[in-house]
Write an enzyme that holds these catalytic residues in place. Structure first.
Site, PDB file in Angstrom:
ATOM      1  N   GLU A 159       0.833  -1.211   0.000  1.00 42.20           N
ATOM      2  CA  GLU A 159       0.000   0.000   0.000  1.00 42.20           C
ATOM      3  C   GLU A 159       0.870   1.265   0.000  1.00 42.20           C
ATOM      4  OE1 GLU A 159      -4.145  -1.074   2.127  1.00 42.20           O
ATOM      5  OE2 GLU A 159      -2.364  -1.517   3.350  1.00 42.20           O
ATOM      6  N   GLU A 165      -3.754  -9.715   3.394  1.00 41.30           N
ATOM      7  CA  GLU A 165      -4.539  -9.435   4.600  1.00 41.30           C
ATOM      8  C   GLU A 165      -5.682 -10.437   4.798  1.00 41.30           C
ATOM      9  OE1 GLU A 165      -2.775  -5.384   3.519  1.00 41.30           O
ATOM     10  OE2 GLU A 165      -3.403  -7.218   2.500  1.00 41.30           O
TER      11      GLU A 165
END
Ligand code: T1G
Length: 698
Positions: free
Chosen positions: A107, A127
């Site tokens: 990210e 995730e």
């Protein structure tokens, strides 16, 4: 004073931000703060025309600091703020990736204007494997960079992408060889002086009319495959926001969904499993003992287990000498190994060259003397004490000094086997699970006299051959099988009381187990289970019920002869209810004056799982497992227990130990003086923890 974990330095006209927080540069608070400060330094550095973010050590940033999730929320600064500062930088910011850029690490890279990577790098948003979703812009920026369908596939699977694949998707701008810094400074030099900076949050060119359909298709796919999993559907909700909301609103929606997942039991279970697996590798009480070197291995017994074990070592490039007393058995064993490899080649998961190379690493012998150079010998002979002691007596003579001698016994006393070798310090248990070349679990059994470095050797070689090694104590059935006997006994008791074989198995599968107890019994072989039962009963212990004796007496062995708790068509492993077994159950009930009753799915699930938990608590109390997490890892990797439940011990904690104890007391009452229900007497550890108001086993 905390060591600075992020540094800023200039290299020519490039400002370099280095994250240096071993082992994997996780985005702890200090790292987030450090990136923010270094970025400010770089922006203020007039000489720096471009900025580079990279990781020191073996990897780029491997994600948020998962350990921070175990605490009370995430401290400032928020990663979204850091990413916004990176993306809005007037100077080009280049992420220079090596090793892995995962989760929050990717990210950060997505917030950069450019991304370069070394050819061996991997990127991903895993995730969802922690029961979470990318919570710092990943679900909003990735679709804008690679399109919605690709983003959905990456985010809902959590799979890693190789750098070249990521480049092909448009996720990476350049992939090459050299250090990350070399790649980034060369890339910076190739940029025009005042490039219009590409900001992912502003991109719309990869969003399109087909996006809503891609979202619907992903939802359907997950609803069909894993409807019980929470996070994957939330991942889709978040990506959907990328096509329906402006970027900043999408970011807020993503964060709300992130906290929703964080609050869910499945993320607690999966984060527990993540750390439990890593903790299991550490064995207490071994001082600084180091593993002994293992360059060549011997395996005794070329049957199903011996063959699978030999493949594990050959697959890891370790030469193996496979011994069997009988040449014909050896040829049969090698034949099975070759067929296994050929099947993998046929599926395109192995090249012919790799198959040939692995087979060339396996030599056969009937002569114990050929094991004299082995650094490790794993015995996988017939599961009989006298046979194993005879093998270890020979091994004790022929094996070289310093060789580790391991037994693959699944139930027998390691100390008794070790004594026969005359060198018990070199002896450990290495309990593989069938099929040994597939199942990831390895129970490393510590004998009374096992040397610390012998245990370390077994743990280290276990990891080297791709196993999840867990150290366990030497007791009947060690950890996994010891707990399983009460699970299997309870399954039979449920059938005796009124449930059907199929209903018990269905309840187990709907709980998330890969397979129900009866189908598992048929796969393992009812004759194998009966041999253990007969030995246990002869020792005055409980194992299963007399109901299984009826099946054995009827010549039922399970899958291997097509008749077990289920019926199997030739060549077909599908379990089919067998009316003959139902008739046996009815006869058994009548003979014992039992009126069957309706038993609901919840009761079945509780009785199966709490039978595991109760025995697990005894194992912990006796020190036969170091941590509750070790028990959970044994069940996740050896018995198909669902990772999203964290394992039996974690599940009990999530349910509440007091609630679990209340049910165990109820089941004990229901069992009354039935000896096959004696395992319901509550484990003293559980009683004590509840009395002390404790909520965790460890
Ligand atoms: N946080 C904290 N510790 C971590 C960590 C992490 N992200 N990753 C690894 N460790 C520790 C690990 O516990 C072990 O510690 C050591 O590092 C070495 O790990 C906002 C919410 C990177 C592929 O899911 O997959 O970002 O046991 O033994 O086999 O959107 O670790 O030595 O004390 O596994 O070489 C997303 C998790 C987080 C990646 C390296 N990231 N890590 O494998 O070493 S969520 C992940 C891995 C997130 C954001 C969200 C692997 C690895 P110890 P290791 P390895």
């Amino acid at each position: 004073m905390d060591r600075r974990v992020v540094h800023y330095a200039r290299q020519g006209d490039v400002g370099v931000i280095t994250v240096d927080s071993p082992p994997v540069n996780a985005l702890s608070q200090a790292v987030r703060q450090g990136i923010g400060q270094a970025l400010a330094e770089g922006l203020a550095d007039a000489t720096a025309k471009a900025l580079v973010i990279l990781g020191a050590g073996r990897t780029f940033i491997a994600g948020a600091d998962i350990a921070e999730f175990l605490g009370s929320g995430l401290a400032e600064p928020d990663l979204n703020e850091i990413n916004a500062a990176i993306e809005s930088s007037p100077k080009p910011v280049i992420a220079a990736i090596h090793g892995t850029a995962l989760g929050g690490g990717l990210e950060v890279a997505l917030a950069c204007h450019y991304r370069v990577a070394t050819s061996e790098a991997q990127v991903g948003l895993p995730e969802v494997k922690l029961g979470l979703l990318p919570g710092a812009g990943g679900t909003q920026r990735l679709p804008r960079l690679v399109g919605v369908a690709k983003a959905l596939a990456l985010i809902t699977s959590g799979d890693f992408l190789a750098a070249t694949q990521a480049q092909a998707l448009g996720l990476l701008d350049h992939v090459g060889s050299g250090t990350p810094l070399e790649l980034a400074t060369a890339f910076a030099a190739s940029l025009p002086d005042t490039p219009p900076l590409p900001r992912a949050s502003l991109r719309t060119d990869r969003l399109g009319p087909g996006d809503a359909a891609a979202v619907a298709a992903a939802r359907q796919k997950l609803a069909d495959s894993t409807p019980w999993l929470h996070a994957p559907q939330r991942c889709i909700d978040a990506v959907e926001a990328a096509i329906t909301l402006p970027f900043s609103d999408g970011l807020a929606r993503e964060r709300a969904l992130f906290w929703d997942c964080m609050a869910h039991d499945q993320s607690k279970a999966l984060i527990h499993a993540f750390f439990a697996e890593r903790a299991a590798a550490k064995v207490a009480g071994l001082g600084d003992a180091k593993p002994r070197p293992v360059a060549q291995v011997g395996v005794i017994g070329s049957g199903t287990m011996g063959g699978g074990i030999a493949m594990c070592f050959a697959n890891a490039g370790i030469p193996v000498t496979l011994l069997d007393m009988d040449k014909a058995a050896l040829d049969r064993g090698i034949g099975i190994i070759a067929r296994n490899y050929a099947a993998t080649v046929a599926k395109g998961r192995l090249t012919q060259a790799a198959m040939d190379q692995r087979l060339s690493l396996i030599t056969q012998t009937t002569d114990y003397a050929d094991l004299s150079a082995a650094d490790l010998v794993v015995e996988a002979a017939y599961e009989d004490m006298a046979v194993k002691q005879a093998v270890f007596a020979r091994l004790g003579d022929v094996a070289k000094p310093g060789a580790v001698l391991a037994s693959n016994t699944s139930t027998l006393d390691i100390d008794a086997i070790a004594a026969a070798s005359g060198r018990p310090a070199d002896v450990v248990g290495m309990h593989f699970f069938s099929p040994a070349n597939v199942m990831k679990l390895l129970e490393v059994v510590r004998g009374r006299d096992s040397a610390a470095d012998a245990i370390q050797t077994a743990m280290a070689i276990g990891r080297k051959i791709g196993k999840v090694a867990v150290a366990v104590g030497n007791c009947d059935g060690f950890v996994g099988n010891r707990m399983l006997q009460y699970y299997a006994t309870e399954a039979q008791r449920l059938v005796i009381e009124g449930a059907s074989v199929a209903a018990v198995d269905q309840a187990a599968r709907r709980y998330g187990l890969a397979m129900g107890p009866f189908a598992m019994g048929d796969m393992a072989g009812l004759d194998v289970m009966q041999a253990i039962r007969d030995r246990r009963v002869a020792e005055g212990k409980i194992y299963g019920t007399a109901l299984s004796d009826l099946l054995t007496a009827d010549g039922r062995k399970g899958q291997k002869n097509g008749r077990g708790w289920y019926h199997y068509e030739p060549g077909d492993r599908t379990p089919r209810p067998d009316p003959a077994v139902a008739a046996m159950v009815d006869a058994y009930r009548q003979q014992h004056g039992i009126t069957p009753r309706a038993i609901g799915e919840e009761e079945i699930q509780k009785r199966l799982v709490y039978a595991l938990v109760n025995e697990g608590a005894r194992i912990l109390e006796e020190g036969m497992a170091q941590r509750p997490g070790d028990i959970d890892i044994v069940y996740l990797y050896g018995y198909g227990f669902p990772a999203w439940r964290g394992g039996p011990m974690k599940q009990a904690e999530l349910t509440g130990l007091a609630n679990v104890l209340a049910d165990i007391n109820r089941f004990a009452q229901m069992a009354g003086d039935d000896p096959t229900g004696a395992h319901w007497s509550p484990a003293p550890l559980l009683v004590r923890l509840v009395a002390e108001g404790r909520e965790r086993f460890g």
